[in-house]
Design an enzyme around this catalytic site. Structure first.
Site, PDB file in Angstrom:
ATOM      1  N   GLU A 282       0.801  -1.208   0.000  1.00 22.45           N
ATOM      2  CA  GLU A 282       0.000   0.000   0.000  1.00 22.45           C
ATOM      3  C   GLU A 282       0.837   1.263   0.000  1.00 22.45           C
ATOM      4  O   GLU A 282       0.431   2.305  -0.492  1.00 22.45           O
ATOM      5  CB  GLU A 282      -0.909  -0.003   1.224  1.00 22.45           C
ATOM      6  CG  GLU A 282      -2.327  -0.222   0.823  1.00 22.45           C
ATOM      7  CD  GLU A 282      -3.209  -0.369   2.036  1.00 22.45           C
ATOM      8  OE1 GLU A 282      -4.361   0.014   1.919  1.00 22.45           O
ATOM      9  OE2 GLU A 282      -2.746  -0.856   3.073  1.00 22.45           O
ATOM     10  N   ASP A 324      16.734  24.997 -29.338  1.00 23.56           N
ATOM     11  CA  ASP A 324      17.139  26.267 -29.938  1.00 23.56           C
ATOM     12  C   ASP A 324      18.633  26.247 -30.142  1.00 23.56           C
ATOM     13  O   ASP A 324      19.341  25.496 -29.492  1.00 23.56           O
ATOM     14  CB  ASP A 324      16.849  27.422 -28.974  1.00 23.56           C
ATOM     15  CG  ASP A 324      15.376  27.686 -28.849  1.00 23.56           C
ATOM     16  OD1 ASP A 324      14.658  27.400 -29.812  1.00 23.56           O
ATOM     17  OD2 ASP A 324      14.974  28.187 -27.790  1.00 23.56           O
ATOM     18  N   ASP A 694      13.232  -3.909   6.608  1.00 25.70           N
ATOM     19  CA  ASP A 694      13.224  -3.648   5.169  1.00 25.70           C
ATOM     20  C   ASP A 694      13.310  -2.164   4.844  1.00 25.70           C
ATOM     21  O   ASP A 694      13.767  -1.776   3.789  1.00 25.70           O
ATOM     22  CB  ASP A 694      11.918  -4.178   4.553  1.00 25.70           C
ATOM     23  CG  ASP A 694      12.141  -5.534   3.926  1.00 25.70           C
ATOM     24  OD1 ASP A 694      13.234  -6.075   4.125  1.00 25.70           O
ATOM     25  OD2 ASP A 694      11.231  -6.004   3.238  1.00 25.70           O
TER      26      ASP A 694
END
Ligand code: ATP
Length: 857
Positions: A282, A324, A694
């Site tokens: 999530e 340019d 983690d």
């Protein structure tokens, strides 16, 4: 009475100011009183709200509820530790989000506009947010109107008010008093409103309202846009929904089978919910946003300012860069390299006719130190004449031939004319592009010659300007001046060079190895343009050079057939850039386009990445752009592309890392019962691994340097899935391997009578640490990449390792995590078997390089 109904003089009195503006001290007083001229931002969420928001996640709430219930009925330790882990997780999320928000804030500061304002009677430039009511400001084409203004003087002023009224056609503005009550802003023709854009002309205006009192401020609440969702985020959100349903399904099955086996409800429920919380990705969309925002911050350090966040991820997909020439590829420092006077009957005894042209036909001023100031082409001409004449001579020139009129330069005519009094006659001088002059020469042979010789000079990369003129016995009214540009005598020509920026050549070749096609678009002569394009490596034999006129004659279809062969567009009008972008996009290209002027805005908007110039660019072009180059330099675009590729790669890496671990947990817990093993992991173990151990390494992956081949592979297709290129397979097979290793540990440890649960828990955590080291690169082995080359990651891995040891060996942790201290044999076994994952992923790299080589460009 409304401002539009009043005379400027009356308003000056009312605001206690004058045409010359306020004094600096008065302006400061008023700034204190009225506050800054800025629209209030959406109220910033205070830090504690941001922190609490980390818990609003539905699954987290369920978990907290489950923990509390199980605490009430059973064991409180679990409840407390789960809540602690959730808080730790929230702290990590909060710190990240906060950093990302700060990065975006500092970017916003960099895009603030400046305004020219009269203070103490002098025109100075100030940040627009310092304007106060009573200030007198000037507007010119390209500006964003900084506050609500009653216009005082207007010269062909046109304003695009679409941001306020929705009307897309620019409105002609004027300065006279208007009648009528309660006119809509759109009808108040003598007013200019904050946030609208000046497309033409210039004006002075009296500031009558600032900040939230302006028209736009009154409706600002409606304008507070939510940040756009990037394509990657959209895909991630969709993916997240699908995977959530799948994982919830798996957890439901686990729960049901647990009950069926006759286990107690609450522990099984807690396990299933923990697994769901841990495995459902999530947080990924939010993590991606954070990675992009922090990436935008890094890009700003590299002089590329991101205005629209999706640009960060799409930079890596660019296949064309249309740029340019002047100032972007070149230094915009013109130097005259050769002059050739044509000997016509001299007008002056002292100066050649060409010298008259060089010395008189321009808008350059000398500053206090005698240095010429103005447009770079003209400055070069004046610098040249100052080498030929003494400064007294130069001044005499202007005094002896006073200017009495002019037809200004415009880029469609490509020339300008000035008129000077000579006794009772008039000298007309005209300068411009060779073809713009040859077409108005009296002598057709001379015209032909000029054309030819200018071509030769242009082929060498020089910008050529031709000079011509004639004597008029009288000066007609201004309206007829343009018509005088004919039957002129030729005076000579000059060639000048504008050297390419040094770093550009390298950037162009880097572009090419990265599969990106650089294309030059310029108002300059085709031969000049081609020569410079060749010098920097944009043009090579066989490529096409297309002029604006030729482009105008091509049908869309015919153009579409050629567009991929053209590398130089010359003598192009800004409006034509839109067609170029569209043709490229139709061919499936992802185009970046640079621009600086008002007329560039449509093409910047239409481009996949519109790039405006930070120094020379108008507010209008910056408004339309996705990216602003703070140094106006082409190579910055290339650097930004490289950074964009790196950011995207790193996002892929952390998605790979996190999802593999999630997969491993699901396999482990899901398969254990089928193998007849007891439940291998406890809820706190899962939560600890996912939300704590983690987390740090995943964050540190964002510091990973660019892959060696980042600029040697073709651009990523913009719609490519995050799971392409084997990422999906990696997540599945490495997840299974990790689960296999873990389950084997469980089997072996039980068999040997070891502390199996602590070992299972540790093996999973250690495997992830090995995995993160391997996942740092897609194809480069860790030893090639250098073990030390990502220090933050190493630090994160070290810290996480220590944390895990702490959980195993600190006595007070044991009851909380249900761990037992491992003896040396057990620890070594766990460490060694965890390394399997690391080595397997290294072997995967070898297999990938051997059997699935990246397409080289
Ligand atoms: P680029 O697109 O590379 O920036 P540019 O913007 O200089 O080129 P323009 O300003 O449109 O192109 O100029 C077009 C042509 O008009 C030039 O090539 C030059 O020949 C001529 N020109 C430019 N400046 C002047 C000037 N001040 N007076 C007369 N002619 C000019």
């Amino acid at each position: 009475m409304a401002f539009y109904q009043q005379l400027p003089e009356d308003l000056f009195a009312k605001f206690e100011t004058s045409k010359n503006g306020l004094t600096q001290s008065e302006a400061q007083e008023r700034l204190k009183k009225f506050g800054p001229n800025a629209l209030q931002e959406k109220k910033k969420k205070p830090a504690w709200v941001l922190f609490l928001a980390q818990f609003k996640d539905f699954m987290i709430l369920i978990l907290a509820a489950a923990a509390v219930i199980s605490g009430i009925v059973g064991d409180l330790t679990d409840t407390i530790i789960i809540l602690v882990i959730l808080v730790l997780n929230a702290v990590l999320g909060f710190v990240q989000e906060y950093r990302a928000e700060k990065a975006m804030d500092s970017l916003k500061k960099l895009t603030e506009t400046q305004t020219k304002v009269f203070r103490d009677g002098q025109l100075i430039t100030v940040p627009s947010r310092d304007l106060v009511p009573g200030d007198v400001v000037t507007l010119e084409a390209g500006n964003m109107v900084p506050a609500d203004l009653r216009l005082i003087d207007t010269f062909s002023l046109k304003i695009d008010e679409s941001s306020l009224t929705g009307e897309s056609v620019p409105i002609d503005k004027q300065n006279g008093v208007l009648e009528g009550e309660n006119l809509n802003p759109g009808d108040q023709l003598n007013m200019a409103f904050k946030g609208t854009l000046v497309t033409n002309g210039r004006a002075n205006g009296l500031v009558v309202a600032t900040g939230m009192s302006t028209e736009i401020g009154k409706i600002a609440s409606l304008l507070q846009e939510n940040p756009p969702v990037t394509p990657l985020q959209q895909r991630m959100q969709r993916f997240g929904k699908v995977i959530s349903v799948i994982i919830l399904g798996i957890c439901a099955v686990l729960f049901a089978s647990g009950i069926a086996r006759g286990e107690e409800i609450l522990p099984v429920l807690l396990l299933s919910v923990s697994l769901a919380v841990a495995a459902i990705p999530e947080a990924l969309p939010a993590l991606i946003t954070i990675a992009l925002s922090l990436g935008a911050g890094r890009l700003a350090k590299k002089k590329a300012l991101v205005r629209k966040l999706p640009a960060v991820e799409s930079l890596g997909s660019v296949t064309y860069i249309c740029t340019d020439k002047t100032g972007t590829l070149t230094q915009n420092k013109m130097t005259v390299t050769e002059t050739e006077a044509f000997h016509q009957a001299p007008i002056s005894s002292e100066f050649s006719n060409l010298q008259l042209g060089l010395g008189l036909c321009h808008d350059v001023h000398l500053d206090k130190k005698g240095r010429p100031e103005g447009e770079s082409t003209e400055v070069a001409l004046v610098e040249r004449i100052l080498q030929e004449l003494t400064s007294t001579q130069y001044q005499n020139l202007a005094e002896n031939y006073p200017r009495v009129g002019e037809v200004p330069f415009d880029s469609s005519r490509k020339r300008m004319s000035t008129f000077h009094q000579v006794g009772n006659q008039f000298l007309m001088l005209c300068k411009g592009a060779p073809e713009a002059i040859s077409s108005i020469l009296k002598d057709k042979d001379q015209a032909r010659q000029l054309h030819q010789s200018a071509e030769d000079w242009a082929n060498r990369g020089e910008r050529v300007l031709a000079f011509a003129g004639k004597i008029l016995s009288n000066l007609p009214p201004e309206a007829d001046w343009l018509g005088l540009e004919s039957d002129l005598d030729f005076y000579g020509k000059v060639g000048m060079i504008d050297p390419p920026r040094e770093e550009v050549k390298l950037a162009i070749s880097e572009c090419k190895t990265a599969g990106i096609h650089p294309v030059m678009i310029t108002g300059d002569h085709p031969a000049t343009a081609r020569a410079i394009a060749e010098a920097v490596g944009i043009w090579k034999k066989g490529d096409l050079v297309l002029t604006g006129a030729e482009l105008g004659n091509l049908s869309d279809e015919a153009f579409s057939q050629q567009v991929e062969q053209v590398t130089v567009y010359a003598r192009v009008a800004p409006e034509q850039k839109l067609r170029i972008v569209q043709a490229l996009q139709q061919k499936g290209h992802f185009a970046a386009m640079t621009g600086d002027g008002v007329n560039d805005a449509p093409s910047l908007k239409a481009a996949n990445i519109g790039v405006a110039m930070g120094i020379a660019g108008t507010d209008v072009s910056k408004e339309a752009a996705h990216l602003i180059l703070l140094d106006d330099n082409f190579s910055t675009i290339v650097r930004a592309v490289k950074e964009g590729r790196r950011i995207y790669d790193n996002i892929v890496k952390f998605v790979k890392y996190i999802m593999t671990c999630n997969g491993a947990e699901i396999w482990t817990i899901g398969l254990a019962p089928f193998l007849g093993f007891p439940n291998p992991l406890l809820p706190i173990h899962i939560l600890w691994i996912n939300l704590v151990t983690d987390g740090l390494p995943a964050l540190a992956l964002a510091s990973e340097r660019a892959e060696k081949d980042a600029m040697k592979r073709p651009p990523r297709p913009p719609k490519q899935s995050l799971f392409a290129n084997g990422v999906g397979y990696h997540i599945i097979w490495v997840g299974m391997l990790m689960a296999g290793v873990t389950l084997f540990t469980q089997y072996w440890a039980i068999k040997n009578g070891w502390h199996w649960q602590t070992m299972v828990f540790s093996v999973l955590a250690f495997s992830q640490l090995g995995h993160v080291l391997a996942v740092r690169s897609d194809r480069t082995f860790l030893f090639q990449q250098g073990f030390l080359s990502n220090k933050p990651l190493l630090l994160a891995v070290g810290a996480t390792f220590m944390l895990q040891l702490g959980v195993i060996y600190l006595p007070f942790m044991n009851p909380i995590f249900r761990t037992e201290p491992l003896d040396l044999e057990e620890l070594l076994f766990s460490g060694a078997i965890a390394l399997v994952v690391f080595h397997a992923v290294e072997v995967e790299k070898w297999v990938r390089s051997r059997f699935f080589p990246v397409k080289k460009t």
